[in-house]
Write a protein that holds these residues in place. Sequence first.
Motif, PDB file in Angstrom:
ATOM      1  N   GLU A   4       0.842  -1.200   0.000  1.00  0.00           N
ATOM      2  CA  GLU A   4       0.000   0.000   0.000  1.00  0.00           C
ATOM      3  C   GLU A   4       0.881   1.256   0.000  1.00  0.00           C
ATOM      4  O   GLU A   4       1.859   1.320   0.724  1.00  0.00           O
ATOM      5  N   PRO A   5       0.547   2.231  -0.809  1.00  0.00           N
ATOM      6  CA  PRO A   5       1.310   3.489  -0.805  1.00  0.00           C
ATOM      7  C   PRO A   5       1.005   4.277   0.475  1.00  0.00           C
ATOM      8  O   PRO A   5      -0.041   4.110   1.083  1.00  0.00           O
ATOM      9  N   PRO A   6       1.944   5.140   0.887  1.00  0.00           N
ATOM     10  CA  PRO A   6       1.686   5.949   2.071  1.00  0.00           C
ATOM     11  C   PRO A   6       0.509   6.885   1.821  1.00  0.00           C
ATOM     12  O   PRO A   6       0.234   7.259   0.675  1.00  0.00           O
ATOM     13  N   PRO A   7      -0.182   7.283   2.881  1.00  0.00           N
ATOM     14  CA  PRO A   7      -1.329   8.172   2.673  1.00  0.00           C
ATOM     15  C   PRO A   7      -0.862   9.533   2.150  1.00  0.00           C
ATOM     16  O   PRO A   7       0.218  10.008   2.480  1.00  0.00           O
ATOM     17  N   PRO A   8      -1.670  10.165   1.305  1.00  0.00           N
ATOM     18  CA  PRO A   8      -1.291  11.485   0.756  1.00  0.00           C
ATOM     19  C   PRO A   8      -1.285  12.527   1.872  1.00  0.00           C
ATOM     20  O   PRO A   8      -2.017  12.408   2.852  1.00  0.00           O
ATOM     21  N   PRO A   9      -0.441  13.552   1.741  1.00  0.00           N
ATOM     22  CA  PRO A   9      -0.401  14.587   2.783  1.00  0.00           C
ATOM     23  C   PRO A   9      -1.728  15.324   2.840  1.00  0.00           C
ATOM     24  O   PRO A   9      -2.380  15.535   1.819  1.00  0.00           O
ATOM     25  N   GLN A  10      -2.088  15.743   4.033  1.00  0.00           N
ATOM     26  CA  GLN A  10      -3.344  16.460   4.230  1.00  0.00           C
ATOM     27  C   GLN A  10      -3.155  17.919   3.815  1.00  0.00           C
ATOM     28  O   GLN A  10      -2.126  18.519   4.074  1.00  0.00           O
ATOM     29  N   PRO A  11      -4.128  18.491   3.136  1.00  0.00           N
ATOM     30  CA  PRO A  11      -4.020  19.914   2.767  1.00  0.00           C
ATOM     31  C   PRO A  11      -4.078  20.787   4.012  1.00  0.00           C
ATOM     32  O   PRO A  11      -4.658  20.404   5.017  1.00  0.00           O
ATOM     33  N   PRO A  12      -3.450  21.970   3.963  1.00  0.00           N
ATOM     34  CA  PRO A  12      -3.484  22.856   5.119  1.00  0.00           C
ATOM     35  C   PRO A  12      -4.912  23.273   5.432  1.00  0.00           C
ATOM     36  O   PRO A  12      -5.721  23.457   4.538  1.00  0.00           O
ATOM     37  N   THR A  13      -5.173  23.428   6.695  1.00  0.00           N
ATOM     38  CA  THR A  13      -6.521  23.802   7.109  1.00  0.00           C
ATOM     39  C   THR A  13      -6.694  25.314   7.171  1.00  0.00           C
ATOM     40  O   THR A  13      -7.798  25.808   7.128  1.00  0.00           O
ATOM     41  N   HIS A  14      -5.626  26.053   7.266  1.00  0.00           N
ATOM     42  CA  HIS A  14      -5.702  27.514   7.366  1.00  0.00           C
ATOM     43  C   HIS A  14      -5.115  28.126   6.106  1.00  0.00           C
ATOM     44  O   HIS A  14      -4.054  27.741   5.650  1.00  0.00           O
ATOM     45  N   GLN A  15      -5.792  29.127   5.540  1.00  0.00           N
ATOM     46  CA  GLN A  15      -5.368  29.718   4.274  1.00  0.00           C
ATOM     47  C   GLN A  15      -4.007  30.420   4.398  1.00  0.00           C
ATOM     48  O   GLN A  15      -3.219  30.403   3.470  1.00  0.00           O
ATOM     49  N   ALA A  16      -3.676  31.014   5.549  1.00  0.00           N
ATOM     50  CA  ALA A  16      -2.413  31.740   5.709  1.00  0.00           C
ATOM     51  C   ALA A  16      -1.221  30.806   5.740  1.00  0.00           C
ATOM     52  O   ALA A  16      -0.102  31.216   5.466  1.00  0.00           O
ATOM     53  N   SER A  17      -1.435  29.539   6.060  1.00  0.00           N
ATOM     54  CA  SER A  17      -0.317  28.613   6.145  1.00  0.00           C
ATOM     55  C   SER A  17      -0.004  27.936   4.818  1.00  0.00           C
ATOM     56  O   SER A  17       0.896  27.123   4.747  1.00  0.00           O
ATOM     57  N   VAL A  18      -0.717  28.252   3.754  1.00  0.00           N
ATOM     58  CA  VAL A  18      -0.454  27.656   2.456  1.00  0.00           C
ATOM     59  C   VAL A  18       0.911  28.117   1.966  1.00  0.00           C
ATOM     60  O   VAL A  18       1.195  29.301   1.918  1.00  0.00           O
ATOM     61  N   GLY A  19       1.753  27.196   1.608  1.00  0.00           N
ATOM     62  CA  GLY A  19       3.056  27.520   1.060  1.00  0.00           C
ATOM     63  C   GLY A  19       4.141  27.700   2.105  1.00  0.00           C
ATOM     64  O   GLY A  19       5.297  27.813   1.758  1.00  0.00           O
ATOM     65  N   LEU A  20       3.812  27.754   3.391  1.00  0.00           N
ATOM     66  CA  LEU A  20       4.836  27.947   4.410  1.00  0.00           C
ATOM     67  C   LEU A  20       5.683  26.704   4.604  1.00  0.00           C
ATOM     68  O   LEU A  20       6.861  26.796   4.909  1.00  0.00           O
ATOM     69  N   LEU A  21       5.091  25.554   4.441  1.00  0.00           N
ATOM     70  CA  LEU A  21       5.834  24.323   4.661  1.00  0.00           C
ATOM     71  C   LEU A  21       6.657  23.924   3.446  1.00  0.00           C
ATOM     72  O   LEU A  21       7.569  23.128   3.558  1.00  0.00           O
ATOM     73  N   ASP A  22       6.320  24.470   2.288  1.00  0.00           N
ATOM     74  CA  ASP A  22       6.996  24.083   1.058  1.00  0.00           C
ATOM     75  C   ASP A  22       8.372  24.727   0.918  1.00  0.00           C
ATOM     76  O   ASP A  22       9.275  24.145   0.344  1.00  0.00           O
TER      77      ASP A  22
END
Length: 147
Positions: A4-22
């Motif tokens: 089984e492939p690993p589960p896909p990463p969960q999308p960010p729940t808060h709009q301001a945190s989009v792109g911070l982890l990338d």
Amino acid sequence: MSSEPPPPPQPPTHQASVGLLDTPRTRERSPSPLRGNVVPSPLPTRRTRTFSATVRASQGPVYKGVCKCFCRSKGHGFITPADGGPDIFLHISDVEGEYVPVEGDEVTYKMCSIPPKNEKLQAVEVVITHLAPGTKHETWSGHVVSS
């Protein structure tokens, strides 16, 4: 072993945190004098004194005194007024002429108050009128002259 492939990463729940982890987090830092362990001087030098303070000092009376001490490496010293009173601070940028003041030199000067409270005084436009006898005087360029 499961295929089984690993589960896909969960999308960010808060709009301001989009792109911070990338992207790696880098922060531009402004040059600070405190970072190099150099504390900025609170004393007004000839370069940092306001124009109005310079005009007030130049219009004031000329006082006489004797150089109590002066340290070229520290860039300051003190003058004992001829008429008594507390010693007056002297900054290296306010010394006129070609000689570094030494203890016992007779000087003339004008006074300027030191901000922010303007309670203390600083000597400005300091001119050595008589070199202390029997002492060695150094010029700003480093030549030593005996008086």
